[in-house]
Design a protein around this motif. Structure first.
Motif, PDB file in Angstrom:
ATOM      1  N   LYS A   1     -54.900  40.754  31.809  1.00  0.00           N
ATOM      2  CA  LYS A   1     -53.744  41.452  32.367  1.00  0.00           C
ATOM      3  C   LYS A   1     -54.044  41.887  33.797  1.00  0.00           C
ATOM      4  N   THR A   2     -52.995  42.083  34.562  1.00  0.00           N
ATOM      5  CA  THR A   2     -53.151  42.469  35.961  1.00  0.00           C
ATOM      6  C   THR A   2     -53.075  43.985  36.121  1.00  0.00           C
ATOM      7  N   LEU A   3     -53.564  44.469  37.244  1.00  0.00           N
ATOM      8  CA  LEU A   3     -53.400  45.869  37.598  1.00  0.00           C
ATOM      9  C   LEU A   3     -52.039  46.082  38.240  1.00  0.00           C
ATOM     10  N   VAL A   4     -51.640  47.329  38.308  1.00  0.00           N
ATOM     11  CA  VAL A   4     -50.398  47.683  38.996  1.00  0.00           C
ATOM     12  C   VAL A   4     -50.521  47.303  40.474  1.00  0.00           C
ATOM     13  N   ASP A   5     -49.421  46.829  41.043  1.00  0.00           N
ATOM     14  CA  ASP A   5     -49.433  46.395  42.448  1.00  0.00           C
ATOM     15  C   ASP A   5     -50.018  47.470  43.357  1.00  0.00           C
ATOM     16  N   GLY A   6     -50.960  47.047  44.188  1.00  0.00           N
ATOM     17  CA  GLY A   6     -51.555  47.949  45.163  1.00  0.00           C
ATOM     18  C   GLY A   6     -52.777  48.693  44.669  1.00  0.00           C
ATOM     19  N   GLU A   7     -53.069  48.609  43.357  1.00  0.00           N
ATOM     20  CA  GLU A   7     -54.235  49.300  42.807  1.00  0.00           C
ATOM     21  C   GLU A   7     -55.415  48.348  42.673  1.00  0.00           C
ATOM     22  N   THR A   8     -56.608  48.920  42.760  1.00  0.00           N
ATOM     23  CA  THR A   8     -57.830  48.124  42.734  1.00  0.00           C
ATOM     24  C   THR A   8     -58.742  48.596  41.600  1.00  0.00           C
ATOM     25  N   PHE A   9     -59.762  47.820  41.340  1.00  0.00           N
ATOM     26  CA  PHE A   9     -60.732  48.227  40.320  1.00  0.00           C
ATOM     27  C   PHE A   9     -61.513  49.464  40.769  1.00  0.00           C
ATOM     28  N   GLU A  10     -61.627  49.662  42.074  1.00  0.00           N
ATOM     29  CA  GLU A  10     -62.222  50.911  42.556  1.00  0.00           C
ATOM     30  C   GLU A  10     -61.374  52.097  42.107  1.00  0.00           C
ATOM     31  N   ASP A  11     -60.059  51.973  42.229  1.00  0.00           N
ATOM     32  CA  ASP A  11     -59.159  53.034  41.757  1.00  0.00           C
ATOM     33  C   ASP A  11     -59.338  53.267  40.264  1.00  0.00           C
ATOM     34  N   VAL A  12     -59.433  52.189  39.517  1.00  0.00           N
ATOM     35  CA  VAL A  12     -59.597  52.278  38.060  1.00  0.00           C
ATOM     36  C   VAL A  12     -60.876  53.033  37.704  1.00  0.00           C
ATOM     37  N   CYS A  13     -61.941  52.733  38.419  1.00  0.00           N
ATOM     38  CA  CYS A  13     -63.241  53.337  38.111  1.00  0.00           C
ATOM     39  C   CYS A  13     -63.319  54.797  38.559  1.00  0.00           C
ATOM     40  N   GLN A  14     -62.347  55.248  39.336  1.00  0.00           N
ATOM     41  CA  GLN A  14     -62.348  56.621  39.826  1.00  0.00           C
ATOM     42  C   GLN A  14     -61.284  57.489  39.164  1.00  0.00           C
ATOM     43  N   THR A  15     -60.851  57.090  37.984  1.00  0.00           N
ATOM     44  CA  THR A  15     -59.839  57.864  37.254  1.00  0.00           C
ATOM     45  C   THR A  15     -60.425  59.087  36.569  1.00  0.00           C
TER      46      THR A  15
END
Length: 233
Positions: free
Chosen positions: A18-32
């Protein structure tokens, strides 16, 4: 054995199919703020897709595991903290109790057993892909769920027992019943966690709240709210 999950409140599952939400990165995911990330999904898994997400998340300071659905989705990477392997205790197809695991051991000579951990799954949403895939018997009352949890810990030595409602918010009574039967095992709960309140509710009885599709459907801000709910419980 005491694993790092005994210190977790929140686990985020990332589906490589599956894809991430437009404009979001895996860096964002890891910083939740999540305590750990598990990379995996029920369908559409390939080694290439898995490797792409593991490489992207492995750059950041968050516990990182893969949860493979079959042996072809396993990757070996130094950035991983380990492998979480489901054993579906209420599966109708025994391949998901031992068969798929046997095939992995047969085909993969590089298994790092010191970092490989099993999860005693109890699948409870009959409409979910995982229930269909494993032919799980989801028609279980709270007493039966509790008995499966007890068997998983006491007879099969599971350090993790996982109540899985994938796709819907589950019955808190069944989660509480499972928790009441466990002595030392860590209870994971996954399914339908979509905001602060649902995370907070399920974290009353589960040790670790698992969030999955939310990161793909709504994005990292929504995930952060579930982290807050789990940690406030």
């Amino acid at each position: 054995m005491s694993g790092p999950w005994t210190e977790w409140d929140h686990l985020l599952k990332v589906d490589p199919d599956k894809t991430l939400v437009d404009g979001e990165t895996f860096e964002d995911v890891c910083q939740t703020g999540t305590d750990a990330i598990a990379v995996g999904g029920t369908t559409g898994m390939t080694e290439e897709k898995m490797a792409t997400v593991v490489e992207a998340c492995g750059k950041y300071d968050v516990d990182l595991y893969i949860e493979p659905s079959h042996s072809n989705a396993v990757v070996h990477d130094d950035s991983l903290d380990g492998y979480l392997i489901p054993i579906v205790f209420n599966a109708g197809d025994i391949s998901w109790v031992t068969g798929a695991h046997k095939e992995w051991a047969r085909l993969d000579d590089d298994i790092d057993w010191a970092r490989t951990f099993t999860e005693g799954y109890i699948v409870l949403n009959p409409d979910s892909s995982v229930a269909e895939y494993t032919q799980a018997d989801c028609d279980l009352d709270a007493e039966e769920v509790a008995a499966y949890a007890e068997v998983a810990e006491q007879m099969f030595g599971q350090d993790i027992v996982y109540i899985e409602y994938s796709g819907m918010l589950g019955d808190p009574e069944k989660v509480a019943a499972a928790q009441n039967e466990l002595d030392d095992a860590t209870l994971f709960y996954g399914g339908g966690i979509h905001d602060y309140d649902s995370a907070h509710q399920m974290a009353q009885d589960a040790d670790v709240v698992v969030v999955g599709d939310l990161v793909h459907d709504e994005g990292v801000d929504a995930v952060r709210r579930t982290v807050e709910g789990a940690k406030d419980a």
